[in-house]
Write a protein that holds these residues in place. Structure first.
Motif, short mmCIF file in Angstrom:
data_model
loop_
_atom_site.label_atom_id
_atom_site.label_comp_id
_atom_site.label_asym_id
_atom_site.label_seq_id
_atom_site.Cartn_x
_atom_site.Cartn_y
_atom_site.Cartn_z
N ALA A 171 0.72 -1.33 -0.09
CA ALA A 171 -0.29 0.22 0.32
C ALA A 171 1.06 1.25 0.17
CB ALA A 171 -1.40 0.40 1.35
N ALA A 172 1.90 1.06 0.59
CA ALA A 172 2.96 2.53 0.86
C ALA A 172 3.47 2.81 -0.94
CB ALA A 172 3.88 2.26 2.19
N LEU A 173 3.82 1.76 -1.46
CA LEU A 173 5.02 1.54 -2.42
C LEU A 173 3.67 2.14 -3.28
CD1 LEU A 173 6.82 -2.06 -2.37
CD2 LEU A 173 7.61 0.57 -1.60
N ARG A 174 2.35 1.94 -3.51
CA ARG A 174 1.62 2.29 -4.31
C ARG A 174 1.17 3.52 -4.20
NH1 ARG A 174 0.13 0.14 -8.54
NH2 ARG A 174 -1.00 -1.75 -8.10
N ASP A 175 1.25 4.17 -2.97
CA ASP A 175 0.99 5.10 -2.76
C ASP A 175 2.04 6.30 -3.22
OD1 ASP A 175 -1.83 5.14 -1.13
OD2 ASP A 175 -0.74 5.37 0.66
N ILE A 176 3.54 5.67 -2.99
CA ILE A 176 4.34 6.68 -3.87
C ILE A 176 4.01 6.86 -5.18
CG2 ILE A 176 6.58 6.76 -4.38
CD1 ILE A 176 6.38 7.98 -1.86
N LEU B 197 22.60 12.97 -7.59
CA LEU B 197 21.02 14.05 -7.02
C LEU B 197 19.67 13.64 -6.96
CD1 LEU B 197 21.19 13.88 -11.75
CD2 LEU B 197 21.54 16.06 -9.98
N ILE B 198 19.99 12.06 -6.28
CA ILE B 198 18.82 11.95 -5.25
C ILE B 198 18.97 12.72 -3.68
CG2 ILE B 198 17.92 9.85 -4.51
CD1 ILE B 198 17.64 8.69 -6.87
N SER C 80 11.01 4.87 4.06
CA SER C 80 12.02 4.92 4.78
C SER C 80 12.77 3.21 4.06
CB SER C 80 12.42 4.07 6.27
OG SER C 80 11.46 2.39 6.35
N ASN C 81 12.01 3.10 3.12
CA ASN C 81 12.44 1.83 2.52
C ASN C 81 14.10 2.30 1.92
OD1 ASN C 81 9.72 1.75 2.29
ND2 ASN C 81 9.69 0.26 0.84
N ASP C 82 14.87 1.48 1.40
CA ASP C 82 16.45 1.19 0.53
C ASP C 82 16.15 1.61 -0.76
OD1 ASP C 82 17.65 1.34 3.18
OD2 ASP C 82 18.03 -1.20 2.94
N VAL C 83 17.27 2.08 -1.73
CA VAL C 83 17.15 2.23 -2.97
C VAL C 83 17.95 2.31 -4.06
CG1 VAL C 83 16.51 4.52 -4.52
CG2 VAL C 83 15.84 4.65 -2.72
N ARG D 54 15.15 15.19 -8.39
CA ARG D 54 15.10 16.60 -6.82
C ARG D 54 13.18 15.72 -6.58
NH1 ARG D 54 10.84 20.12 -7.68
NH2 ARG D 54 11.23 20.48 -9.86
N ILE D 55 12.31 15.29 -7.97
CA ILE D 55 11.18 14.80 -7.16
C ILE D 55 10.74 13.36 -5.93
CG2 ILE D 55 8.85 14.17 -7.72
CD1 ILE D 55 9.18 16.93 -7.82
N LEU D 56 11.58 12.47 -6.69
CA LEU D 56 12.00 10.99 -6.38
C LEU D 56 12.58 11.02 -4.81
CD1 LEU D 56 13.44 9.01 -9.28
CD2 LEU D 56 11.28 9.53 -8.60
N ALA D 57 13.46 12.00 -4.80
CA ALA D 57 14.65 12.21 -3.11
C ALA D 57 13.36 12.98 -1.99
CB ALA D 57 15.07 13.10 -2.86
N SER D 58 12.70 13.47 -3.31
CA SER D 58 11.30 13.95 -2.35
C SER D 58 10.42 13.67 -1.93
CB SER D 58 10.30 15.71 -2.94
OG SER D 58 9.40 15.27 -1.92
N LEU D 59 9.97 12.35 -2.70
CA LEU D 59 9.06 11.54 -2.44
C LEU D 59 9.75 9.95 -1.41
CD1 LEU D 59 7.22 10.39 -5.64
CD2 LEU D 59 6.63 11.74 -3.51
N PHE D 60 10.49 9.89 -1.71
CA PHE D 60 11.35 9.02 -1.23
C PHE D 60 11.53 9.39 0.22
CE2 PHE D 60 13.69 6.83 -4.90
CZ PHE D 60 11.99 6.36 -5.43
#
Length: 277
Positions: free
Chosen positions: A124-129, A233-234, A198-201, A188-194
């Protein structure tokens, strides 16, 4: 016959039915079906031409049957909702859906139920992202220009975000790891959303194959450098460096489309990893 005969005179009238009887209007029904089919066909062609790849994916998902990603899909009362919050399939009539234990199976333990609930929360959290990034059900955080470069999908590994070249717009200049403005915006947007989870990337750089075989092929170095640039960049966007689980360059070994030389294969794959596996 004599003049004084009293025989009755019989007059036969032939009934003429215009239009071929009950078949007279059948062609109208067939013609209406044909016109409807042609309208649907031209509407489909228009949609394919007027929508982006991610919009077509959203339309396809809308008409696809709903399939739960994990065994836990939530509960609710009634025969169509499951009878508790640990129902494992949608449209279940019991608490365990189609996975209801048979004779000899072990019952679901509290630990398993808790793990299933955690998995459901993770999806659910990933779907929200994903929905926030792509603007599903609302306005995307990305510009329309940047949104053209992105396709997302949920997998067992996590939320995969594909950021790719377009024929008229690239993420990097040719043979360079210096990002174009659209790449900076996406990072920049990915960094803000992530930062909301607390998931790793994980980050992987991919390149299209060259039409000419070269002895000194720079694709491995360049794909790694581009992945490194996206990572930086992230991190510059506010994400903790400790959350970068891996960074790799895959060269041209994993094309996204059938033609290995297509620009679509120039891409960055950013994965928001699931933390429950």
């Amino acid at each position: 016959m004599g003049a004084g005969s009293n025989a009755p005179i019989i007059i036969k009238r032939k009934k003429v039915i215009a239009g071929g009887g009950h078949h007279g209007g059948a062609w109208k029904v067939a013609y209406a079906d044909f016109v409807t089919a042609m309208m649907a066909f031209f509407m489909l062609m228009w949609l394919l031409n007027a929508t982006t790849e991610q919009q077509r994916k959203g339309i396809a998902d809308y008409f696809s049957p709903t399939i739960p990603l994990v065994r836990v899909s939530g509960g609710g009362s009634g025969s169509f909702g499951g009878d508790n919050i640990f129902t494992q399939e949608q449209l279940a009539q019991s608490g365990r859906g189609i996975n209801q234990p048979t004779i000899g199976d072990e019952p679901v333990t509290a630990e398993q139920a808790a793990a299933d609930a955690a998995a459901a929360a993770q999806v659910a959290a990933l779907r929200d992202i994903e929905e926030t990034l792509m603007g599903i059900g609302g306005e995307s955080m990305l510009s329309e220009q940047a949104l053209r470069h992105i396709v997302t999908r949920l997998t067992d590994e996590g939320l995969v975000i594909d950021i790719f070249d377009l024929p008229d717009a690239t993420l990097f200049p040719p043979n360079s790891a210096e990002p174009n403005p659209v790449t900076v915006e996406v990072a920049r947007i990915l960094a803000s959303l992530f930062q909301s989870v607390s998931n790793d990337v994980a980050i992987t750089g991919h390149l299209r194959a060259q039409s000419v075989v070269r002895i000194d092929n720079p694709i491995w170095t360049l794909s790694t450098e581009r992945a490194s640039q996206m990572r930086q960049l992230i991190v510059d966007g506010g994400l903790s460096p400790m959350r970068i689980a891996r960074q790799t360059g895959a060269g041209d070994r994993n094309p996204a489309v059938r033609d290995p030389t297509a620009p679509r294969n120039n891409r960055l794959e950013v994965i928001l990893l699931r933390s429950d596996i």
